[in-house]
Design a protein around this motif. Sequence first.
Motif, PDB file in Angstrom:
ATOM      1  N   GLU A 146      -6.476  31.491  18.965  1.00  0.00           N
ATOM      2  CA  GLU A 146      -6.862  30.345  19.587  1.00  0.00           C
ATOM      3  C   GLU A 146      -7.377  30.670  21.057  1.00  0.00           C
ATOM      4  O   GLU A 146      -8.404  29.977  21.237  1.00  0.00           O
ATOM      5  CB  GLU A 146      -5.168  29.435  19.886  1.00  0.00           C
ATOM      6  N   ARG A 154       7.799  23.602  11.964  1.00  0.00           N
ATOM      7  CA  ARG A 154       7.606  24.141  10.675  1.00  0.00           C
ATOM      8  C   ARG A 154       8.412  25.077  10.095  1.00  0.00           C
ATOM      9  O   ARG A 154       8.715  25.212   8.963  1.00  0.00           O
ATOM     10  CB  ARG A 154       6.104  24.259  10.421  1.00  0.00           C
ATOM     11  N   ARG A 187      -1.906  17.493  10.004  1.00  0.00           N
ATOM     12  CA  ARG A 187      -0.981  18.583  10.266  1.00  0.00           C
ATOM     13  C   ARG A 187       0.315  18.261   9.461  1.00  0.00           C
ATOM     14  O   ARG A 187       1.046  19.229   8.907  1.00  0.00           O
ATOM     15  CB  ARG A 187      -0.435  18.364  11.659  1.00  0.00           C
ATOM     16  N   THR A 188       0.755  17.109   9.221  1.00  0.00           N
ATOM     17  CA  THR A 188       2.053  16.654   8.348  1.00  0.00           C
ATOM     18  C   THR A 188       1.577  17.292   6.873  1.00  0.00           C
ATOM     19  O   THR A 188       2.579  17.895   6.288  1.00  0.00           O
ATOM     20  CB  THR A 188       2.378  15.164   8.354  1.00  0.00           C
ATOM     21  N   THR A 207      -0.985  12.641   8.758  1.00  0.00           N
ATOM     22  CA  THR A 207      -2.072  13.257   9.357  1.00  0.00           C
ATOM     23  C   THR A 207      -2.315  14.690   8.846  1.00  0.00           C
ATOM     24  O   THR A 207      -1.290  15.033   7.732  1.00  0.00           O
ATOM     25  CB  THR A 207      -1.536  13.880  11.038  1.00  0.00           C
ATOM     26  N   GLN A 215       0.454  32.791   8.607  1.00  0.00           N
ATOM     27  CA  GLN A 215      -0.429  31.840   9.072  1.00  0.00           C
ATOM     28  C   GLN A 215      -0.816  32.369  10.618  1.00  0.00           C
ATOM     29  O   GLN A 215       0.016  32.027  11.525  1.00  0.00           O
ATOM     30  CB  GLN A 215       0.110  30.305   9.223  1.00  0.00           C
ATOM     31  N   GLU A 227      -0.040  19.732   5.780  1.00  0.00           N
ATOM     32  CA  GLU A 227      -0.346  21.121   5.854  1.00  0.00           C
ATOM     33  C   GLU A 227       1.335  21.734   5.811  1.00  0.00           C
ATOM     34  O   GLU A 227       1.510  22.535   5.292  1.00  0.00           O
ATOM     35  CB  GLU A 227      -0.928  21.547   6.924  1.00  0.00           C
ATOM     36  N   ILE A 228       2.198  21.023   6.720  1.00  0.00           N
ATOM     37  CA  ILE A 228       3.207  21.519   6.804  1.00  0.00           C
ATOM     38  C   ILE A 228       3.824  21.287   5.602  1.00  0.00           C
ATOM     39  O   ILE A 228       4.753  22.305   5.100  1.00  0.00           O
ATOM     40  CB  ILE A 228       4.044  21.041   7.832  1.00  0.00           C
TER      41      ILE A 228
END
Length: 248
Positions: A205, A127, A87-88, A85, A201, A90-91
């Motif tokens: 939201e 993370r 997200r993965t 993904t 970061q 990015e981390i």
Amino acid sequence: MQRFDGRAADELRPFKITKYFQKYPAGSVLMEIGNTKVICAATVEDRVPVFQRGTGVGWLRAEYSLLPSATATRTARESARGKQTGRTQEIQRLIGRSLRSVLDLEALGERTVILDCDVIQADGGTRTASVTGSFVALVLALDSVIPKDKTFPVKDFISAVSVGISNSGEPILDLCYEEDSSAIVDMNVVMTGNGEFIEVQGTGEGRPFKRDELNTLLALGEKGNNELISYIKDSLGSELDWRIGSVK
């Protein structure tokens, strides 16, 4: 304010680092913060990517995964889906960037360090826990391969924490899942032992956030990171502490 788990706004969850958690990696830890648990393992290989060959310079990269049973609802393995993904990815990049920022790649030599971060239980902050745990695993691994009379490649300590603004409008440190999922502002802060920022970061939201709120969040991040780095130094002990930042 009354937080979900009864902590003060500027209080970290209970945290613990268990060194040499696994037998086979050069360095490994179990990083626990609250109910989040991450196994961080460092492997050192005597080879480098193609773009580093013949340069005398090393490299570091990270891999991150969330085990299917780490969350309340089972998460399918990414290998079964055939792709990672966003997200993965990015981390993984965050972990790699953070650690390389305090790593002397020339002192490392033509070696590659691979950090594997496997989340076995997730309750917010996976993370940031991965960054913090990976740093300790990195130090343990390099201590086993870099002679004591050589420059130690790790130049400074690092750690990471999450901060945010709760759904009631209060700045808070180290968000658990319930807080993270409803936060108005969510931010991750990575810092060095010298008090410098490696990465921030932050995302509004629920709404945009103001400059004074940003300053408050950074101060909370600094407080949390100072506590974690102090603990890391105690965990590593004086025999390893002195090597970080040493130059021969």
